[in-house]
Design an enzyme around this catalytic site. Structure first.
Site, PDB file in Angstrom:
ATOM      1  N   GLY A  12      39.074  -6.251 -46.929  1.00  6.06           N
ATOM      2  CA  GLY A  12      39.072  -5.932 -46.214  1.00  6.06           C
ATOM      3  C   GLY A  12      38.062  -6.261 -45.035  1.00  6.06           C
ATOM      4  O   GLY A  12      37.908  -5.685 -44.604  1.00  6.06           O
ATOM      5  N   ASN A  14      38.033  -9.378 -43.463  1.00  2.11           N
ATOM      6  CA  ASN A  14      38.445  -9.367 -42.074  1.00  2.11           C
ATOM      7  C   ASN A  14      38.759  -8.311 -41.654  1.00  2.11           C
ATOM      8  O   ASN A  14      38.889  -8.300 -40.115  1.00  2.11           O
ATOM      9  CB  ASN A  14      39.250 -10.578 -42.442  1.00  2.11           C
ATOM     10  CG  ASN A  14      39.086 -11.260 -42.902  1.00  2.11           C
ATOM     11  OD1 ASN A  14      38.560 -12.380 -42.364  1.00  2.11           O
ATOM     12  ND2 ASN A  14      38.551 -12.210 -44.874  1.00  2.11           N
ATOM     13  N   HIS A 106      44.869 -18.032 -44.010  1.00  2.41           N
ATOM     14  CA  HIS A 106      45.088 -18.431 -45.523  1.00  2.41           C
ATOM     15  C   HIS A 106      43.627 -19.365 -45.382  1.00  2.41           C
ATOM     16  O   HIS A 106      43.453 -19.983 -44.851  1.00  2.41           O
ATOM     17  CB  HIS A 106      46.160 -19.328 -45.541  1.00  2.41           C
ATOM     18  CG  HIS A 106      46.024 -20.221 -46.785  1.00  2.41           C
ATOM     19  ND1 HIS A 106      46.758 -19.152 -48.135  1.00  2.41           N
ATOM     20  CD2 HIS A 106      45.744 -21.370 -47.779  1.00  2.41           C
ATOM     21  CE1 HIS A 106      46.994 -20.030 -48.957  1.00  2.41           C
ATOM     22  NE2 HIS A 106      46.122 -20.824 -48.802  1.00  2.41           N
TER      23      HIS A 106
HETATM   24  C1  GRF Z   1      40.077 -13.877 -47.301  1.00  2.00           C
HETATM   25  O1  GRF Z   1      39.462 -15.151 -47.988  1.00  2.00           O
HETATM   26  C2  GRF Z   1      40.883 -13.982 -47.010  1.00  2.00           C
HETATM   27  O2  GRF Z   1      41.283 -15.712 -46.304  1.00  2.00           O
HETATM   28  C3  GRF Z   1      42.490 -14.195 -48.050  1.00  2.00           C
HETATM   29  O3  GRF Z   1      42.031 -12.930 -48.947  1.00  2.00           O
HETATM   30  C4  GRF Z   1      40.616 -12.727 -48.437  1.00  2.00           C
HETATM   31  C5  GRF Z   1      40.222 -11.892 -47.844  1.00  2.00           C
HETATM   32  O4  GRF Z   1      39.278 -11.612 -47.741  1.00  2.00           O
HETATM   33  N1  GRF Z   1      44.335 -14.403 -47.461  1.00  2.00           N
HETATM   34  P1  GRF Z   1      39.166  -9.652 -47.421  1.00  2.00           P
HETATM   35  O5  GRF Z   1      40.029  -8.945 -47.818  1.00  2.00           O
HETATM   36  O6  GRF Z   1      39.433  -9.913 -45.822  1.00  2.00           O
HETATM   37  O7  GRF Z   1      37.806  -9.659 -46.971  1.00  2.00           O
END
Ligand code: GRF
Length: 191
Positions: A12, A14, A106
Site C-alpha cells: 500500500g 502507492n 504497472h
Molecule cells: C507497485 O510496484 C506497483 O507498480 C505494482 O505493485 C507494487 C505495489 O506496491 N503493481 P504498493 O503495494 O503500492 O506498496
C-alpha cells in the site's frame, strides 16, 4: 470534487502516497474516500486506517458480484477507480460501468514485461534476467486485456549491469512515488 476509490492487494505504499497527495490538499480536484482490498492482513489496510480512509476487505467472490460491488461504489460516489498494486482481474461489469475511469500502474515499460503472471517481483526478476539497461513505470487505462489498455504516462530509469532485483524495485518505487499522484490528477482534470 472527484471521488477516488483505490483497489489494492498489498503493502500500500502507492495508496498511501495517493491519499496524502489528494486528501492533504483542497485544490487537487479529488479526494480518496474508499480503499478496497482483497487480501486480509495486507499492509494497505493499516495504512488506510491510519490515514482515516474507509477500507473494505472483500473476498474474490464479493469483488466478482455486481450486486455487492456496484452499490458499495455508489455509496461512496466513486467517480474514478485507481488500481495500486491490485492483483485481481477487473470483472466485465465493472469495466462497462467505469469505462475510461479505471487506471492502473504497472512496474515496467509496457508492453514489455506485462501480461499474466507479470506482477511485483516477477517483473523485476525478468528485467534483470534479460540484462535490460533501462526499465520504468507505465500508468494506463484498464481494459479486458491484462496490462493492455491505452498508456497515459511512462517514466524511465537507467539500470546498471550490477543492479539486483531489489535495486530495480527501489528505482521503480522512486518513480511511482514521484509520478503516480500527479498523473492521476491530470486524469481527474480531464474527467
Ligand atoms: C507497485 O510496484 C506497483 O507498480 C505494482 O505493485 C507494487 C505495489 O506496491 N503493481 P504498493 O503495494 O503500492 O506498496
Amino acid at each position: 470534487m472527484v471521488n477516488i476509490a483505490i483497489f489494492a492487494s498489498g503493502n500500500g505504499s502507492n495508496a498511501e502516497n495517493i491519499i496524502n497527495y489528494f486528501n492533504g490538499a483542497t485544490d487537487r480536484g479529488a479526494h480518496v474516500n474508499l480503499v478496497i482490498c482483497n487480501r486480509k492482513g495486507a499492509g494497505v489496510i493499516d495504512r488506510a486506517a491510519r490515514l482515516g480512509v474507509d477500507c473494505r476487505v472483500m473476498t474474490r467472490a464479493e469483488l466478482s458480484s455486481p450486486e455487492i460491488l456496484l452499490p458499495l461504489l455508489k455509496e461512496y460516489s466513486a467517480d474514478l477507480i485507481v488500481l495500486a498494486g491490485y492483483l485481481l482481474m477487473i470483472p466485465e461489469f465493472l469495466l462497462r460501468q467505469y469505462e475510461g475511469r479505471i487506471i492502473n500502474i504497472h512496474p515496467s515499460l509496457l508492453p514489455k514485461y506485462g501480461g499474466k503472471g507479470m506482477y511485483g517481483h516477477h517483473v523485476h526478476e525478468a528485467v534483470v534476467a534479460a540484462g535490460e539497461r533501462e526499465t520504468g513505470i507505465s500508468i494506463h487505462y484498464v481494459t479486458e486485456e491484462c496490462d493492455g489498455g491505452e498508456i497515459i504516462f511512462q517514466a524511465k530509469t537507467a539500470l546498471a549491469p550490477t543492479d539486483t532485483v531489489e535495486d530495480v524495485e527501489a528505482k521503480i518505487h522512486v518513480l511511482e512515488q514521484e509520478n503516480f499522484p500527479r498523473v492521476i490528477e491530470t486524469v481527474v482534470r480531464n474527467l
